[in-house]
Design a protein around this motif. Structure first.
Motif, PDB file in Angstrom:
ATOM      1  N   ALA A  67      65.198  35.839  44.500  1.00  0.00           N
ATOM      2  CA  ALA A  67      66.198  34.781  44.371  1.00  0.00           C
ATOM      3  C   ALA A  67      66.051  33.830  45.547  1.00  0.00           C
ATOM      4  O   ALA A  67      65.441  34.165  46.569  1.00  0.00           O
ATOM      5  N   PHE A  68      66.602  32.633  45.399  1.00  0.00           N
ATOM      6  CA  PHE A  68      66.534  31.657  46.476  1.00  0.00           C
ATOM      7  C   PHE A  68      67.259  32.206  47.706  1.00  0.00           C
ATOM      8  O   PHE A  68      68.436  32.555  47.652  1.00  0.00           O
ATOM      9  N   GLY A  69      66.546  32.302  48.816  1.00  0.00           N
ATOM     10  CA  GLY A  69      67.149  32.805  50.046  1.00  0.00           C
ATOM     11  C   GLY A  69      67.233  34.310  50.138  1.00  0.00           C
ATOM     12  O   GLY A  69      67.827  34.836  51.080  1.00  0.00           O
ATOM     13  N   GLY A  70      66.609  35.031  49.203  1.00  0.00           N
ATOM     14  CA  GLY A  70      66.665  36.493  49.264  1.00  0.00           C
ATOM     15  C   GLY A  70      66.320  37.111  47.931  1.00  0.00           C
ATOM     16  O   GLY A  70      65.316  36.774  47.312  1.00  0.00           O
ATOM     17  N   GLN A  71      67.176  38.013  47.446  1.00  0.00           N
ATOM     18  CA  GLN A  71      66.908  38.704  46.196  1.00  0.00           C
ATOM     19  C   GLN A  71      68.208  39.204  45.582  1.00  0.00           C
ATOM     20  O   GLN A  71      69.212  39.386  46.275  1.00  0.00           O
ATOM     21  N   MET A  72      68.198  39.407  44.269  1.00  0.00           N
ATOM     22  CA  MET A  72      69.306  40.022  43.549  1.00  0.00           C
ATOM     23  C   MET A  72      68.907  41.456  43.243  1.00  0.00           C
ATOM     24  O   MET A  72      67.814  41.703  42.719  1.00  0.00           O
ATOM     25  N   ILE A  73      69.777  42.401  43.570  1.00  0.00           N
ATOM     26  CA  ILE A  73      69.426  43.806  43.386  1.00  0.00           C
ATOM     27  C   ILE A  73      70.533  44.563  42.647  1.00  0.00           C
ATOM     28  O   ILE A  73      71.706  44.182  42.677  1.00  0.00           O
ATOM     29  N   THR A  74      70.108  45.623  41.971  1.00  0.00           N
ATOM     30  CA  THR A  74      71.019  46.619  41.410  1.00  0.00           C
ATOM     31  C   THR A  74      70.676  47.942  42.076  1.00  0.00           C
ATOM     32  O   THR A  74      69.494  48.320  42.136  1.00  0.00           O
ATOM     33  N   VAL A  75      71.678  48.620  42.586  1.00  0.00           N
ATOM     34  CA  VAL A  75      71.464  49.848  43.347  1.00  0.00           C
ATOM     35  C   VAL A  75      72.259  50.986  42.726  1.00  0.00           C
ATOM     36  O   VAL A  75      73.444  50.822  42.388  1.00  0.00           O
ATOM     37  N   ARG A  76      71.609  52.133  42.582  1.00  0.00           N
ATOM     38  CA  ARG A  76      72.312  53.358  42.203  1.00  0.00           C
ATOM     39  C   ARG A  76      72.644  54.114  43.476  1.00  0.00           C
ATOM     40  O   ARG A  76      71.755  54.553  44.198  1.00  0.00           O
ATOM     41  N   GLY A  77      73.924  54.239  43.760  1.00  0.00           N
ATOM     42  CA  GLY A  77      74.347  54.952  44.945  1.00  0.00           C
ATOM     43  C   GLY A  77      74.575  56.426  44.665  1.00  0.00           C
ATOM     44  O   GLY A  77      74.204  56.943  43.608  1.00  0.00           O
ATOM     45  N   LEU A  78      75.193  57.102  45.589  1.00  0.00           N
ATOM     46  CA  LEU A  78      75.496  58.518  45.418  1.00  0.00           C
ATOM     47  C   LEU A  78      76.610  58.737  44.412  1.00  0.00           C
ATOM     48  O   LEU A  78      76.741  59.827  43.847  1.00  0.00           O
ATOM     49  N   HIS A  79      77.425  57.712  44.164  1.00  0.00           N
ATOM     50  CA  HIS A  79      78.615  57.879  43.334  1.00  0.00           C
ATOM     51  C   HIS A  79      78.766  56.841  42.243  1.00  0.00           C
ATOM     52  O   HIS A  79      79.781  56.815  41.564  1.00  0.00           O
ATOM     53  N   GLY A  80      77.792  55.973  42.081  1.00  0.00           N
ATOM     54  CA  GLY A  80      77.909  54.972  41.041  1.00  0.00           C
ATOM     55  C   GLY A  80      76.826  53.929  41.165  1.00  0.00           C
ATOM     56  O   GLY A  80      76.011  53.949  42.096  1.00  0.00           O
ATOM     57  N   GLU A  81      76.809  53.017  40.189  1.00  0.00           N
ATOM     58  CA  GLU A  81      75.820  51.944  40.186  1.00  0.00           C
ATOM     59  C   GLU A  81      76.494  50.625  40.544  1.00  0.00           C
ATOM     60  O   GLU A  81      77.611  50.348  40.098  1.00  0.00           O
ATOM     61  N   TYR A  82      75.804  49.829  41.343  1.00  0.00           N
ATOM     62  CA  TYR A  82      76.323  48.559  41.834  1.00  0.00           C
ATOM     63  C   TYR A  82      75.338  47.476  41.444  1.00  0.00           C
ATOM     64  O   TYR A  82      74.173  47.522  41.849  1.00  0.00           O
ATOM     65  N   ASP A  83      75.797  46.480  40.670  1.00  0.00           N
ATOM     66  CA  ASP A  83      74.880  45.456  40.199  1.00  0.00           C
ATOM     67  C   ASP A  83      75.284  44.083  40.728  1.00  0.00           C
ATOM     68  O   ASP A  83      76.294  43.919  41.401  1.00  0.00           O
TER      69      ASP A  83
END
Length: 456
Positions: A224-240
């Motif tokens: 993405a412009f200036g960085g990136q867009m990420i989706t992360v699966r954590g220990l307790h849930g998914e964060y998009d």
């Protein structure tokens, strides 16, 4: 600073342990998240601190080395302590430093005194939690007097071999020294030999392992412009839909590790008066880390915290037209990540490098990573006494790049000017770039010369 160079290591904790004892063990006044590894420690520590602060906690952050001012190493609520406060803390601990010096043949080191100052400053603030980055290694590092409720291990590779060992296994064993009984250990992906050492230590300590790629990890990412867009699966849930203003796959992994560390802290930090081992027993009795899922963070908080985060001197855009990047990579593994990120995120048609690096680094390995993407290389030196001279670095670089692609310039400021001029020769400002790299000292001095961050 009169106490000697920071990299002169005496492998003992006896002196600094005596110092914090007479100071009243300030490092036990708050929970600690302890961060070790070869690459990515500072970035990961900063990302952890950003999330903790977004949760409304008062934070302490101890990192090293500094880019511009020594005060950067001791930050409270995201800001370096002031000049006046730095002096106050030093004056507060100095009588005790003198006391311990008088008892020993060798004086307390620069890093030992600074670490004790950080512990004391965080206790006086007071902070709700401190994120503490290991200086070098782990077992014998002065920061290891803090018993982290969460230990974080970023990727391990060959670096500081004169002090930590010649193999990945030896270095991993040294860094595994921060793992204490009853911790939650968040472990970024590792070379197999390092992973084996770390997992064995986690088992011996009776700690809990959270492994990237198994218990947590990056699910998806887009440039993405200036960085990136990420989706992360954590220990307790998914964060998009998380915008991360940092470039590269390695920074996405650092962000996932930071998120897992904060989840682990939120779910598994000992209550006041509870020992780490008691907390681990309590956590392990549940179906997951919390026995109830209370470690999941507010996704809006995660998005906001990461969006505000940063890691100065880590592929930082200093200017445009042509684009000038500042990066502190100083070993082959770190430089490989830098090169991969530049290829993915910037698409330069012509890239000129500026390299100033310490004489004790794997310079040939660093040059091998740079050669495929750097059209011409300007070699120079920084102000550190460890820095290889421009002339000697030029001789080594010519063996990789050939003499026609290497330019030797004695001073960093002149080297940057030369590189910008070489990048501009084609007149394609949009496709041209300059990469200034080789060490944290190089990155810090480049930031000063290019006035990065002024007025912010």
């Amino acid at each position: 600073m009169s106490r000697g160079v920071e990299w002169d290591i005496d492998p003992t904790l006896d002196r600094v342990r005596d110092l914090v004892d007479v100071l009243g063990e300030p490092q036990r006044s708050y929970p600690v998240i302890h961060v070790a590894g070869t690459n990515g420690k500072s970035s990961t520590a900063r990302l952890i601190e950003a999330l903790l602060r977004e949760r409304g906690l008062r934070t302490g952050l101890y990192t090293s080395p500094e880019l511009t001012t020594l005060r950067e190493r001791i930050a409270i609520d995201g800001e370096p302590i002031s000049e006046d406060r730095f002096v106050e803390v030093y004056e507060d601990v100095r009588p005790y430093v003198d006391l311990i010096d008088a008892k020993n043949d060798a004086k307390l080191s620069f890093f030992e005194v600074l670490t004790a100052m950080a512990f004391a400053a965080f206790a006086d603030a007071p902070v709700d939690v401190a994120v503490v980055e290991v200086g070098m290694g782990g077992s014998w590092d002065a920061t290891n007097l803090a018993d982290g409720v969460v230990a974080v291990i970023t990727p391990i590779g060959l670096d500081h071999t004169a002090y930590l060992g010649d193999t990945v296994e030896e270095i991993a064993a040294e860094k595994a020294g921060i793992i204490k009984p009853g911790q939650i250990v968040v472990m970024e992906q590792q070379p197999l030999p390092a992973a084996e050492v770390l997992l064995r230590r986690i088992g011996e300590a009776g700690s809990l392992a959270a492994r990237e790629g198994i218990e947590y990890g990056v699910v998806h990412r887009d440039v993405a412009f200036g960085g990136q867009m990420i989706t992360v699966r954590g220990l307790h849930g998914e964060y998009d839909e998380i915008f991360l203003p940092l470039f590269g796959e390695h920074q996405a992994s650092n962000a996932a590790t930071a998120l897992a560390a904060v989840e682990a802290f939120a779910s598994g930090a000992p209550t006041r008066g509870e020992h780490n081992l008691e907390a681990a027993t309590r956590i392990a009795a549940g179906e997951d880390y919390t026995g109830g899922g209370e470690g999941q963070l507010d996704p809006a908080l995660v998005r906001s915290g990461f969006a505000k985060s940063g890691s100065p001197g880590r592929l930082e855009v200093a200017r445009t037209g042509p684009t000038v990047l500042i990066d502190s990579s100083h070993n082959p593994v770190g430089m490989e990540a830098t090169v991969n990120t530049i290829t993915e995120s910037f698409g330069f048609t012509r890239l000129v490098g500026v390299l100033a690096i310490a004489a004790d680094k794997d310079i040939a390995g660093v040059l091998d990573q740079l050669e495929p993407v750097v059209a011409e290389l300007v070699v120079t030196r920084n102000s550190s006494p460890r820095s290889l001279s421009a002339e000697e670095l030029g001789e080594v670089a010519e063996g990789t790049f050939g003499p026609e692609r290497v330019h030797v310039v004695d001073r960093l400021d002149d080297a940057i000017d030369r590189a910008i001029g070489l990048a501009e020769e084609t007149g394609e400002y949009r496709g041209a770039g300059v990469l200034i790299t080789g060490s944290v000292t190089t990155a810090g001095e480049a930031r000063t010369l290019l006035r990065v961050g002024e007025g912010r």
